[in-house]
Design a protein around this motif. Sequence first.
Motif, PDB file in Angstrom:
ATOM      1  N   ILE A  38     -15.750  -8.128   3.242  1.00 40.87           N
ATOM      2  CA  ILE A  38     -15.133  -6.889   2.776  1.00 40.87           C
ATOM      3  C   ILE A  38     -14.807  -7.050   1.286  1.00 40.87           C
ATOM      4  O   ILE A  38     -13.968  -7.863   0.911  1.00 40.87           O
ATOM      5  CB  ILE A  38     -13.841  -6.576   3.560  1.00 40.87           C
ATOM      6  N   ASP A  39     -15.517  -6.284   0.444  1.00 39.37           N
ATOM      7  CA  ASP A  39     -15.267  -6.330  -1.005  1.00 39.37           C
ATOM      8  C   ASP A  39     -14.963  -4.946  -1.576  1.00 39.37           C
ATOM      9  O   ASP A  39     -15.046  -4.742  -2.789  1.00 39.37           O
ATOM     10  CB  ASP A  39     -16.455  -6.941  -1.746  1.00 39.37           C
ATOM     11  N   GLY A  40     -14.610  -4.001  -0.699  1.00 38.72           N
ATOM     12  CA  GLY A  40     -14.251  -2.670  -1.173  1.00 38.72           C
ATOM     13  C   GLY A  40     -13.298  -1.987  -0.207  1.00 38.72           C
ATOM     14  O   GLY A  40     -13.380  -2.174   1.014  1.00 38.72           O
ATOM     15  N   ALA A  41     -12.383  -1.202  -0.757  1.00 42.00           N
ATOM     16  CA  ALA A  41     -11.453  -0.398   0.043  1.00 42.00           C
ATOM     17  C   ALA A  41     -11.228   0.907  -0.704  1.00 42.00           C
ATOM     18  O   ALA A  41     -10.868   0.892  -1.884  1.00 42.00           O
ATOM     19  CB  ALA A  41     -10.139  -1.136   0.269  1.00 42.00           C
ATOM     20  N   MET A  42     -11.450   2.030  -0.032  1.00 43.50           N
ATOM     21  CA  MET A  42     -11.352   3.339  -0.676  1.00 43.50           C
ATOM     22  C   MET A  42     -10.527   4.282   0.188  1.00 43.50           C
ATOM     23  O   MET A  42     -10.787   4.429   1.388  1.00 43.50           O
ATOM     24  CB  MET A  42     -12.748   3.925  -0.902  1.00 43.50           C
ATOM     25  N   GLU A  43      -9.540   4.910  -0.424  1.00 41.15           N
ATOM     26  CA  GLU A  43      -8.663   5.815   0.309  1.00 41.15           C
ATOM     27  C   GLU A  43      -9.350   7.159   0.533  1.00 41.15           C
ATOM     28  O   GLU A  43     -10.070   7.662  -0.337  1.00 41.15           O
ATOM     29  CB  GLU A  43      -7.358   6.017  -0.456  1.00 41.15           C
ATOM     30  N   MET A  44      -9.109   7.751   1.698  1.00 39.09           N
ATOM     31  CA  MET A  44      -9.624   9.074   2.034  1.00 39.09           C
ATOM     32  C   MET A  44      -8.544  10.114   1.757  1.00 39.09           C
ATOM     33  O   MET A  44      -7.353   9.859   1.906  1.00 39.09           O
ATOM     34  CB  MET A  44     -10.058   9.130   3.500  1.00 39.09           C
ATOM     35  N   GLU A  45      -9.009  11.295   1.360  1.00 35.69           N
ATOM     36  CA  GLU A  45      -8.096  12.379   0.995  1.00 35.69           C
ATOM     37  C   GLU A  45      -7.966  13.382   2.148  1.00 35.69           C
ATOM     38  O   GLU A  45      -8.942  13.665   2.856  1.00 35.69           O
ATOM     39  CB  GLU A  45      -8.609  13.098  -0.264  1.00 35.69           C
ATOM     40  N   ASP A  46      -6.761  13.912   2.300  1.00 31.89           N
ATOM     41  CA  ASP A  46      -6.486  15.003   3.241  1.00 31.89           C
ATOM     42  C   ASP A  46      -6.844  14.653   4.679  1.00 31.89           C
ATOM     43  O   ASP A  46      -7.506  15.416   5.398  1.00 31.89           O
ATOM     44  CB  ASP A  46      -7.230  16.276   2.822  1.00 31.89           C
ATOM     45  N   ASP A  78       3.554   9.850   5.119  1.00 33.31           N
ATOM     46  CA  ASP A  78       4.007   8.811   6.045  1.00 33.31           C
ATOM     47  C   ASP A  78       2.959   7.726   6.259  1.00 33.31           C
ATOM     48  O   ASP A  78       3.260   6.678   6.833  1.00 33.31           O
ATOM     49  CB  ASP A  78       4.365   9.428   7.406  1.00 33.31           C
ATOM     50  N   LEU A  79       1.742   8.000   5.769  1.00 31.26           N
ATOM     51  CA  LEU A  79       0.636   7.092   6.043  1.00 31.26           C
ATOM     52  C   LEU A  79      -0.456   7.289   4.992  1.00 31.26           C
ATOM     53  O   LEU A  79      -0.650   8.397   4.492  1.00 31.26           O
ATOM     54  CB  LEU A  79       0.065   7.368   7.441  1.00 31.26           C
ATOM     55  N   ARG A  80      -1.138   6.213   4.678  1.00 29.69           N
ATOM     56  CA  ARG A  80      -2.307   6.278   3.785  1.00 29.69           C
ATOM     57  C   ARG A  80      -3.469   5.619   4.513  1.00 29.69           C
ATOM     58  O   ARG A  80      -3.353   4.492   5.014  1.00 29.69           O
ATOM     59  CB  ARG A  80      -2.028   5.595   2.455  1.00 29.69           C
ATOM     60  N   VAL A  81      -4.576   6.330   4.541  1.00 23.05           N
ATOM     61  CA  VAL A  81      -5.733   5.928   5.337  1.00 23.05           C
ATOM     62  C   VAL A  81      -6.961   5.849   4.441  1.00 23.05           C
ATOM     63  O   VAL A  81      -7.127   6.661   3.516  1.00 23.05           O
ATOM     64  CB  VAL A  81      -5.973   6.918   6.499  1.00 23.05           C
ATOM     65  N   GLY A  82      -7.818   4.875   4.716  1.00 23.99           N
ATOM     66  CA  GLY A  82      -9.049   4.735   3.939  1.00 23.99           C
ATOM     67  C   GLY A  82     -10.085   3.910   4.669  1.00 23.99           C
ATOM     68  O   GLY A  82      -9.917   3.535   5.842  1.00 23.99           O
ATOM     69  N   LEU A  83     -11.175   3.622   3.968  1.00 21.72           N
ATOM     70  CA  LEU A  83     -12.324   2.919   4.540  1.00 21.72           C
ATOM     71  C   LEU A  83     -12.407   1.497   4.016  1.00 21.72           C
ATOM     72  O   LEU A  83     -12.118   1.239   2.835  1.00 21.72           O
ATOM     73  CB  LEU A  83     -13.619   3.670   4.199  1.00 21.72           C
ATOM     74  N   LEU A  84     -12.824   0.590   4.878  1.00 24.67           N
ATOM     75  CA  LEU A  84     -13.138  -0.786   4.510  1.00 24.67           C
ATOM     76  C   LEU A  84     -14.642  -0.895   4.320  1.00 24.67           C
ATOM     77  O   LEU A  84     -15.422  -0.554   5.230  1.00 24.67           O
ATOM     78  CB  LEU A  84     -12.669  -1.756   5.588  1.00 24.67           C
ATOM     79  N   LEU A  85     -15.074  -1.358   3.143  1.00 21.98           N
ATOM     80  CA  LEU A  85     -16.499  -1.365   2.774  1.00 21.98           C
ATOM     81  C   LEU A  85     -16.967  -2.786   2.531  1.00 21.98           C
ATOM     82  O   LEU A  85     -16.223  -3.625   2.025  1.00 21.98           O
ATOM     83  CB  LEU A  85     -16.713  -0.517   1.515  1.00 21.98           C
ATOM     84  N   GLY A  86     -18.211  -3.038   2.878  1.00 17.96           N
ATOM     85  CA  GLY A  86     -18.782  -4.370   2.663  1.00 17.96           C
ATOM     86  C   GLY A  86     -20.098  -4.521   3.373  1.00 17.96           C
ATOM     87  O   GLY A  86     -20.901  -3.582   3.466  1.00 17.96           O
ATOM     88  N   SER A  87     -20.325  -5.715   3.936  1.00 20.04           N
ATOM     89  CA  SER A  87     -21.585  -6.018   4.621  1.00 20.04           C
ATOM     90  C   SER A  87     -21.301  -7.007   5.745  1.00 20.04           C
ATOM     91  O   SER A  87     -20.248  -7.653   5.782  1.00 20.04           O
ATOM     92  CB  SER A  87     -22.605  -6.610   3.637  1.00 20.04           C
ATOM     93  N   TYR A 135      -4.893  -4.804  -3.192  1.00 13.45           N
ATOM     94  CA  TYR A 135      -4.806  -3.341  -3.159  1.00 13.45           C
ATOM     95  C   TYR A 135      -4.167  -2.846  -1.856  1.00 13.45           C
ATOM     96  O   TYR A 135      -3.290  -1.974  -1.861  1.00 13.45           O
ATOM     97  CB  TYR A 135      -6.200  -2.759  -3.336  1.00 13.45           C
ATOM     98  N   LEU A 136      -4.580  -3.420  -0.735  1.00 14.36           N
ATOM     99  CA  LEU A 136      -4.066  -2.968   0.558  1.00 14.36           C
ATOM    100  C   LEU A 136      -2.587  -3.303   0.733  1.00 14.36           C
ATOM    101  O   LEU A 136      -1.819  -2.520   1.303  1.00 14.36           O
ATOM    102  CB  LEU A 136      -4.888  -3.585   1.696  1.00 14.36           C
ATOM    103  N   ARG A 137      -2.172  -4.433   0.242  1.00 10.66           N
ATOM    104  CA  ARG A 137      -0.774  -4.837   0.411  1.00 10.66           C
ATOM    105  C   ARG A 137       0.150  -4.110  -0.565  1.00 10.66           C
ATOM    106  O   ARG A 137       1.376  -4.122  -0.380  1.00 10.66           O
ATOM    107  CB  ARG A 137      -0.638  -6.347   0.228  1.00 10.66           C
ATOM    108  N   ARG A 138      -0.416  -3.473  -1.583  1.00 14.59           N
ATOM    109  CA  ARG A 138       0.420  -2.752  -2.550  1.00 14.59           C
ATOM    110  C   ARG A 138       0.347  -1.234  -2.358  1.00 14.59           C
ATOM    111  O   ARG A 138       0.973  -0.488  -3.095  1.00 14.59           O
ATOM    112  CB  ARG A 138       0.000  -3.103  -3.994  1.00 14.59           C
TER     113      ARG A 138
END
Length: 335
Positions: free
Chosen positions: A68-76, A47-56, A36-39
């Motif tokens: 890390i078993d989750g990645a979610m993009e943040m809006e605005d 110009d940029l897409r930012v999100g959170l790395l989720l896991g334990s 997901y991150l590489r695509r």
Amino acid sequence: MGELYNPFPKLPKNIRQIGERDQIVKLYVEDYVNTYLRRLYPAGGQDLRVGLLLGSVEMNDGTPYIFIDGAMEMEDVTEQGQKVVFSELAWKKAYQSVEQLFPKRSVQGWFLCGAPGNDLSPLNYWKQHVQYFQGPNKLMYLSSGAEGDESVYITSEDGFYKLCGYSIYYERNQMMQDYMVLRKDVKRIESGSDEKVIQEFRKRMDEHKDEVTDRHQTLGLLRGMCMAMSIVILAGGIVMFNNYERMQEMESVIASAIPERVESALMGKDNAAGKDKPESHVVVEEAEGGVYPTTAAVTKETMSETQPGSQNGAAANSGGAENASGNAAGNGGQE
């Protein structure tokens, strides 16, 4: 007993090493997250897409193991010029999405994905990293598309440094698959040199889209069946309870309507079967006329005397009887 000798924490079996193994931090990134991150590709004026790395994270002998078993993009949160601005509303939306899509996962860092050819510098985002991702072992993932470089930075007791490498592991990560299906607007790099990888990525998304739909339908059907069964069981219990009360009322009514003699006869029905039947009593009524029962011999003599022409015999008998009585008297006198 063999389970006692397993290493802690329990590490994935199928892994692929990216770069060299870091001696301070052990980082494991799930394959769907890495794909997901590489695509992830900025588009639509971004110009940029930012999100959170989720896991334990787990500690073993002082060494942190980050999964890390989750990645979610943040809006605005992005602006022109590859700038990032976090707002309170953006954080509120992000945490609500984490609770819904990635339950029991905590924020382990953030990712920044730029356009191909635009190398991202961690120094431009160092202040925001320290401000919003406080604490040790927080990650900063920087990527510039499938053809660009990717790097991972982490904060530790010694400061902020780049990891030597990390591991990719493979498992059935249903949460990330569902999120990728929901994010239909995610733009991916489409180049001729990477067409095979893109086709495989699309194939995975199409396959799991059907699985997610079927699973939601099945859960809805099972939920409805459980509710229907609960209603049927409750109704059956109420009917049985009412029938039981009615049976008790009928028994009391029948018991009050049966006479005592019949009730005693019904109660002693089983005992009466083993007893002898009561003897029948014959009532003999006496008839007027001086008739009394006699013996058989007397009856025969009486019947012979009553026959016709027997008067002479009777007289003779009477005379003999008188003679006999006279003789008896005379004999008595002689004595």
